[in-house]
Scaffold this motif. Sequence first.
Motif, PDB file in Angstrom:
ATOM      1  N   GLY A   2       0.808  -1.231   0.000  1.00 42.90           N
ATOM      2  CA  GLY A   2       0.000   0.000   0.000  1.00 42.90           C
ATOM      3  C   GLY A   2       0.833   1.268   0.000  1.00 42.90           C
ATOM      4  N   ALA A   3       2.125   1.135  -0.357  1.00 40.93           N
ATOM      5  CA  ALA A   3       3.017   2.307  -0.308  1.00 40.93           C
ATOM      6  C   ALA A   3       3.297   2.815  -1.727  1.00 40.93           C
ATOM      7  CB  ALA A   3       4.335   1.926   0.364  1.00 40.93           C
ATOM      8  N   ASP A   4       3.656   4.099  -1.828  1.00 40.43           N
ATOM      9  CA  ASP A   4       4.116   4.641  -3.118  1.00 40.43           C
ATOM     10  C   ASP A   4       5.560   4.211  -3.327  1.00 40.43           C
ATOM     11  OD1 ASP A   4       2.404   7.743  -2.403  1.00 40.43           O
ATOM     12  OD2 ASP A   4       1.713   5.894  -3.409  1.00 40.43           O
ATOM     13  N   GLY A   5       5.859   3.712  -4.528  1.00 38.93           N
ATOM     14  CA  GLY A   5       7.250   3.365  -4.806  1.00 38.93           C
ATOM     15  C   GLY A   5       7.593   1.938  -4.392  1.00 38.93           C
ATOM     16  N   THR A   6       8.899   1.683  -4.372  1.00 35.57           N
ATOM     17  CA  THR A   6       9.397   0.327  -4.175  1.00 35.57           C
ATOM     18  C   THR A   6       9.945   0.135  -2.769  1.00 35.57           C
ATOM     19  OG1 THR A   6       9.963   0.242  -6.517  1.00 35.57           O
ATOM     20  CG2 THR A   6      11.053  -1.367  -5.081  1.00 35.57           C
ATOM     21  N   SER A   7       9.630  -1.027  -2.181  1.00 32.64           N
ATOM     22  CA  SER A   7      10.164  -1.381  -0.853  1.00 32.64           C
ATOM     23  C   SER A   7      11.035  -2.623  -0.982  1.00 32.64           C
ATOM     24  CB  SER A   7       9.025  -1.677   0.127  1.00 32.64           C
ATOM     25  OG  SER A   7       8.222  -0.527   0.305  1.00 32.64           O
ATOM     26  N   GLU A   8      12.018  -2.707  -0.099  1.00 29.76           N
ATOM     27  CA  GLU A   8      12.831  -3.929   0.025  1.00 29.76           C
ATOM     28  C   GLU A   8      12.686  -4.426   1.453  1.00 29.76           C
ATOM     29  OE1 GLU A   8      16.959  -3.600  -1.029  1.00 29.76           O
ATOM     30  OE2 GLU A   8      17.481  -5.469   0.029  1.00 29.76           O
ATOM     31  N   ILE A   9      12.207  -5.647   1.586  1.00 31.92           N
ATOM     32  CA  ILE A   9      11.984  -6.235   2.924  1.00 31.92           C
ATOM     33  C   ILE A   9      13.002  -7.346   3.122  1.00 31.92           C
ATOM     34  CG2 ILE A   9      10.360  -7.443   4.425  1.00 31.92           C
ATOM     35  CD1 ILE A   9       8.089  -6.179   2.719  1.00 31.92           C
ATOM     36  N   THR A  10      13.947  -7.142   4.055  1.00 35.63           N
ATOM     37  CA  THR A  10      14.942  -8.191   4.342  1.00 35.63           C
ATOM     38  C   THR A  10      14.411  -9.069   5.484  1.00 35.63           C
ATOM     39  OG1 THR A  10      16.016  -6.733   5.927  1.00 35.63           O
ATOM     40  CG2 THR A  10      16.842  -6.663   3.650  1.00 35.63           C
ATOM     41  N   GLY A  11      15.128 -10.176   5.735  1.00 35.88           N
ATOM     42  CA  GLY A  11      14.706 -11.094   6.800  1.00 35.88           C
ATOM     43  C   GLY A  11      13.524 -11.942   6.394  1.00 35.88           C
TER      44      GLY A  11
END
Length: 417
Positions: free
Chosen positions: A382-391
């Motif tokens: 639900g966010a604008d742009g790109t996310s990187e989720i580690t773990g």
Amino acid sequence: MGALIIDGNIPLNGRISVHGSKNSVLPILAAALLNGGESIIHNCPDLRDVSSAVNILKYLGCSVKREKDVVIIDSSNLTCNDIPDNLMREMRSSVIFLGAIISRCGSASLTFPGGCELGPRPIDLHLAALRELGCAVLEEGGHITCTADNMQGKDIILSFPSVGATENIMLAAVSCKGTTRILNAAREPEIEDLQRFLRAMGANISGAGSSTIEIVGGARLHNAEHFVIPDRIVASTYIIAAVMTGGEVLIEKIIPEHIMTVTSLLNGAGCSVTLGRDCALVRRTGTLCAFRSIRTMPYPGFPTDVQPPLMALTTRCVGTTVFIENIFENRYRHVSELIRMGADIKIEGKVALVYGVRELSGAKVAATDLRGGAALIIAALGADGTSEITGVSHIDRGYEHIENTLSQLGAKIRRVE
Ligand code: EPZ
């Protein structure tokens, strides 16, 4: 550890089905030790925690075969009755094997299951109950050694309806002489599923799903076959993901009454969740409104495991939502990561105040526990742009191939090692 890359603000549309319940299959795998024969478990999810439980069964001497979602366990020749530290540390809920090993072998030893991201995770209720049943329990140097020469059933009153303690007592009581009643037992659907499996192998047990469970010990146990119930936490997570992105999603292979506490909250907060016989149709109907207050409680109250995913949704709701986390003392570790994405959240002890914001921004964030990781995925969707989720290995403990499921619904998500 691997990471997930997610491009946000893409509506999810389509249909998915929910895999078998992690929190049901784990005690059921432990219970497969009891009959000294063959157990066939259907709808077993492909999860890291399940692999950890299978590793323990194999270490104890069981043969375990897996064909797709069917796991076949033969526990006829156990070769030991201990769980070493490396296996205990893979999954702290391995303590659930304690009651089953005692039941089958008359004694058990394991290392203290360490705390986890949710807090110290004590097992005092488990050990007190085993002592009441006649177990000698020695806690020394990080080891727990139990010997049960003459276990006798009796009434056990739990000061808190602990899921794990209820399950451990059920598994130990099956081999006690006489009758054990668990008073103030946990009422989760996973407890009922465990009872169904134990009855399938011939155990004399009743009352699961209510606060009083009765086990008449000593029954001769035999081979059993079982179908694991769908995972209500995974179902709730995908429903919340669909609401966050504003799409229309049909979620199949669920048991609606197991998620009613969650879906009744969502209905009327700007989305509609229509429950069918074994499915839920989710769609957004307007602006997302805050939920005022959410307090986590033992089943059938609002589930603590859905608190993180729902909190991610509330960061985008109009208004303020107050969360009161009554089950675990440290279940807000996802909050700092949500704030990195632009959420406005204040923590006061076990209370979290979530002030809705107009938008979240993609960011690099770290999952530190299973459901907190799911919360970050929902926020990223639900966010604008790109996310990187580690773990991501935390998330793999409880969600089967999550990037494939979300891609099936049109999400732009990929896993990078
Ligand atoms: C089970 O954990 C689930 N895990 C948890 O799901 C779930 O959040 C929890 O039940 C509550 O529903 C599995 O089933 C494998 P508890 P469990 O014993 O059995 C305290 C997930 O994300 N307590 O009901 O450990 C404890 O510290 C996981 O899938 C004691 O004080 O939960 C906690 O504050 C996370 N002494 C509370 O009770 C004890 O001896 C609830 O614990 C036992 C528990």
